[in-house]
Design a protein around this motif. Structure first.
Motif: not given
Length: 75
Positions: A3-15, A29-45
Motif C-alpha cells: 500500500a502506498m500513500h503519496e508515493g511512500k510505502p505505508i503497508g505490506i501483506a505477504a501470503a 501484514i504490517e502498516v506503519i503506525p501513522s496510517e493505522r485506523d485508516h483501513q489500510v490493513g483491511r484493504t490489503l487483506l
C-alpha cells in the motif's frame, strides 16, 4: 502486496497461495503506525483474498502471535 500513500510505502501483506490445496495463508501484514485506523490493513487483506479467490483458493488462514506489540494493531 503493498500500500502506498503519496508515493511512500505505508503497508505490506505477504501470503502463501497453494493452488493444489486451494489454500491461502497470510504470513505477514504490517502498516506503519501513522496510517493505522485508516483501513489500510483491511484493504490489503481484501486485495490478497480477492486475488487468491480468483486463483481458486477456498480456505484462508491468518495466524498471528498474541501478547506481541504488533498484535494490538490487528486486534
Amino acid at each position: 502486496y503493498g500500500a502506498m500513500h503519496e508515493g511512500k510505502p505505508i503497508g505490506i501483506a505477504a501470503a502463501l497461495l497453494d493452488c493444489d490445496l486451494h489454500t491461502l495463508e497470510i504470513l505477514h501484514i504490517e502498516v506503519i503506525p501513522s496510517e493505522r485506523d485508516h483501513q489500510v490493513g483491511r484493504t490489503l487483506l481484501e486485495k490478497v483474498q480477492a486475488e487468491a479467490t480468483r486463483q481458486g483458493a477456498k480456505i484462508f488462514s491468518f495466524i498471528y502471535p498474541i501478547n506481541e506489540p504488533e498484535s494490538a494493531a490487528i486486534e
